[in-house]
Design a protein around this motif. Structure first.
Motif, PDB file in Angstrom:
ATOM      1  N   THR A  88       6.749  -0.890   7.476  1.00  0.00           N
ATOM      2  CA  THR A  88       6.521   0.381   6.802  1.00  0.00           C
ATOM      3  C   THR A  88       7.859   0.917   6.306  1.00  0.00           C
ATOM      4  OG1 THR A  88       4.643   0.872   8.241  1.00  0.00           O
ATOM      5  CG2 THR A  88       5.665   2.736   7.118  1.00  0.00           C
ATOM      6  N   VAL A 101       0.868  -1.176   0.000  1.00  0.00           N
ATOM      7  CA  VAL A 101       0.000   0.000   0.000  1.00  0.00           C
ATOM      8  C   VAL A 101       0.903   1.222   0.000  1.00  0.00           C
ATOM      9  CG1 VAL A 101      -1.941   1.113   1.138  1.00  0.00           C
ATOM     10  CG2 VAL A 101      -1.509  -1.306   1.539  1.00  0.00           C
ATOM     11  N   ARG A 102       0.621   2.188  -0.850  1.00  0.00           N
ATOM     12  CA  ARG A 102       1.499   3.356  -0.959  1.00  0.00           C
ATOM     13  C   ARG A 102       0.729   4.650  -0.775  1.00  0.00           C
ATOM     14  NH1 ARG A 102       5.009   2.186  -6.294  1.00  0.00           N
ATOM     15  NH2 ARG A 102       4.841   4.443  -6.411  1.00  0.00           N
ATOM     16  N   VAL A 103       1.364   5.590  -0.098  1.00  0.00           N
ATOM     17  CA  VAL A 103       0.770   6.923   0.076  1.00  0.00           C
ATOM     18  C   VAL A 103       1.864   7.950  -0.159  1.00  0.00           C
ATOM     19  CG1 VAL A 103      -0.320   8.505   1.716  1.00  0.00           C
ATOM     20  CG2 VAL A 103      -0.943   6.090   1.738  1.00  0.00           C
ATOM     21  N   ALA A 150       5.313   6.788   1.478  1.00  0.00           N
ATOM     22  CA  ALA A 150       5.179   5.839   2.590  1.00  0.00           C
ATOM     23  C   ALA A 150       4.609   4.554   2.008  1.00  0.00           C
ATOM     24  CB  ALA A 150       4.251   6.397   3.654  1.00  0.00           C
ATOM     25  N   LEU A 151       5.247   3.458   2.338  1.00  0.00           N
ATOM     26  CA  LEU A 151       4.841   2.177   1.752  1.00  0.00           C
ATOM     27  C   LEU A 151       4.631   1.159   2.870  1.00  0.00           C
ATOM     28  CD1 LEU A 151       6.391   0.479  -1.340  1.00  0.00           C
ATOM     29  CD2 LEU A 151       6.279  -0.775   0.805  1.00  0.00           C
ATOM     30  N   PHE A 152       3.474   0.514   2.853  1.00  0.00           N
ATOM     31  CA  PHE A 152       3.231  -0.588   3.784  1.00  0.00           C
ATOM     32  C   PHE A 152       3.376  -1.890   3.025  1.00  0.00           C
ATOM     33  CE2 PHE A 152       0.664  -3.669   6.093  1.00  0.00           C
ATOM     34  CZ  PHE A 152       1.192  -3.524   7.362  1.00  0.00           C
ATOM     35  N   ARG A 180       2.780  -5.541   2.891  1.00  0.00           N
ATOM     36  CA  ARG A 180       1.881  -6.502   3.569  1.00  0.00           C
ATOM     37  C   ARG A 180       2.570  -7.800   3.980  1.00  0.00           C
ATOM     38  NH1 ARG A 180      -3.076  -4.965  -0.282  1.00  0.00           N
ATOM     39  NH2 ARG A 180      -4.214  -3.639   1.153  1.00  0.00           N
TER      40      ARG A 180
END
Lengths: 288, 77
Positions: B20, B2-4, B11-13, B15
């Protein structure tokens, strides 16, 4: 246990038990007016470090649902501090329903200011001062971010004032709201302050966060306000959270949403009145 | 993943690991290019070169890939 008190703080119910009367009596006096919980989420137990240390040089070990095996025991006169630390510990290690941020928060008109920073940055004192100047005090230790709504839930525990902050707040709050002097603790001299009645009465009322502040108290620096970039805010808030890693992707989503949507400022201040002026000025500038 | 986007950084989560990461360019662009299909450093330099000014070519790509591999975000196949 022989002595116990059930205590509701915001959305969390605690049961604090003790083998001694003193810590629970001090807690009961400090938290006068707090509601009793329907359900206790966490238990804290104040027990002798060894059986004979109940009477001989009494030494209070902090135990409960969650424990830190290496936590140092406290002397019995610091039993109130042990109870407070025990409640913090349960939250830090066991809270799974909210993203827990080591931060203080205040509210006005349903909107909240979140203040975080290293220990000694003054976030606790600033929240306490704002709480005496027209803001609702929501908490000085933990801010509880709701994963679903993005709101902050109050956690208005007694405010832990240290050293010079005790004298600063004594000018603003009546003496009956203060707990006993706790001298010679690992954090210096501590005195707890019960929040104003309104903060206690409205402890079930969340607020929408609209501003993130990084306060820094330093007598030697001129007052200053600086914007803080979103990536830096995100990293600092992950560091300020005790359960960010444990709660995984929900934490990531909640925290990125918070950081993207809210303005952030670092404020340097050298005295309480200038800090309050700066917060009020920012509040007005942001059109709140 | 997941990226923001946060002020020019990402910021990358991740999974699979629950970790992070904060990424600076060209790392996010490199991950995008790899999303098409696996590639060598030279192929990645060529892919990214279509949209971006790339300094250092394949050597630069190899260095950035090694960093992402160490972070557990890319794998050798």
């Amino acid at each position: 246990m022989k002595h116990a008190l059930n205590l509701q703080v915001g959305p969390v119910g605690f049961r604090v038990g003790s083998d001694w009367r003193g810590p629970v009596a001090a807690l009961r006096a400090l938290y006068r007016g707090y509601p009793e919980p329907d359900v206790c989420d966490f238990s804290v137990r104040l027990e002798p470090e060894q059986p004979w240390r109940r009477w001989l040089k009494p030494s209070v070990a902090i135990r409960g649902d969650y424990i830190l095996p290496d936590a140092a025991p406290l002397a019995l006169p610091h039993g109130l501090l042990a109870a407070e630390m025990g409640m913090n510990l349960q939250m830090a290690l066991g809270q799974k329903h909210y993203l827990l941020l080591h931060a203080s928060a205040v509210e006005r008109d349903g909107k909240a200011v979140l203040m975080t920073g290293a220990s000694g940055s003054g976030k606790s004192t600033l929240a306490a001062m704002l709480g005496e100047h027209g803001w609702r005090f929501m908490g000085d230790e933990f801010a509880l971010l709701d994963f679903d709504t993005g709101d902050l839930h109050p956690f208005p525990r007694a405010i832990s004032l240290k050293n010079h902050a005790i004298y600063a707040m004594a000018e603003l709050a009546s003496s009956e709201r203060f707990g006993p002097w706790l001298r010679g603790t690992p954090k210096g001299t501590i005195r707890h302050l019960r929040p104003r009645d309104e903060a206690i009465a409205r402890m079930a009322e969340p607020a929408r966060p609209v501003l993130i502040l990084f306060p820094r108290f330093d007598k030697a620096v001129p007052r200053a306000i600086r914007p803080v970039g979103a990536a830096e805010v995100f990293v600092r808030l992950t560091q300020a959270s005790t359960n960010y890693v444990a709660l995984g992707e929900r934490s990531f989503a909640a925290l990125t949403r918070l950081v993207i949507n809210l303005p952030s400022r670092a404020i340097d201040y050298s005295d309480g009145s200038s800090a309050i002026e700066m917060v009020e000025a920012l509040w007005a500038e942001l059109g709140q | 993943m997941v990226r923001v986007e946060l002020d020019g950084l990402t910021a990358l989560f991740h999974r699979p690991s629950g970790m992070t990461h904060i990424l600076a360019p060209p790392a996010p662009q490199l991950l995008d290019a790899l999303a098409e299909s696996s590639a060598t450093a030279a192929e990645l330099a060529e892919r990214l070169g279509r949209s971006f000014q790339i300094d250092g070519g394949a050597d630069e790509m190899a260095a950035r890939l090694a960093e992402l591999e160490a972070a557990g975000l890319v794998q050798r196949v």
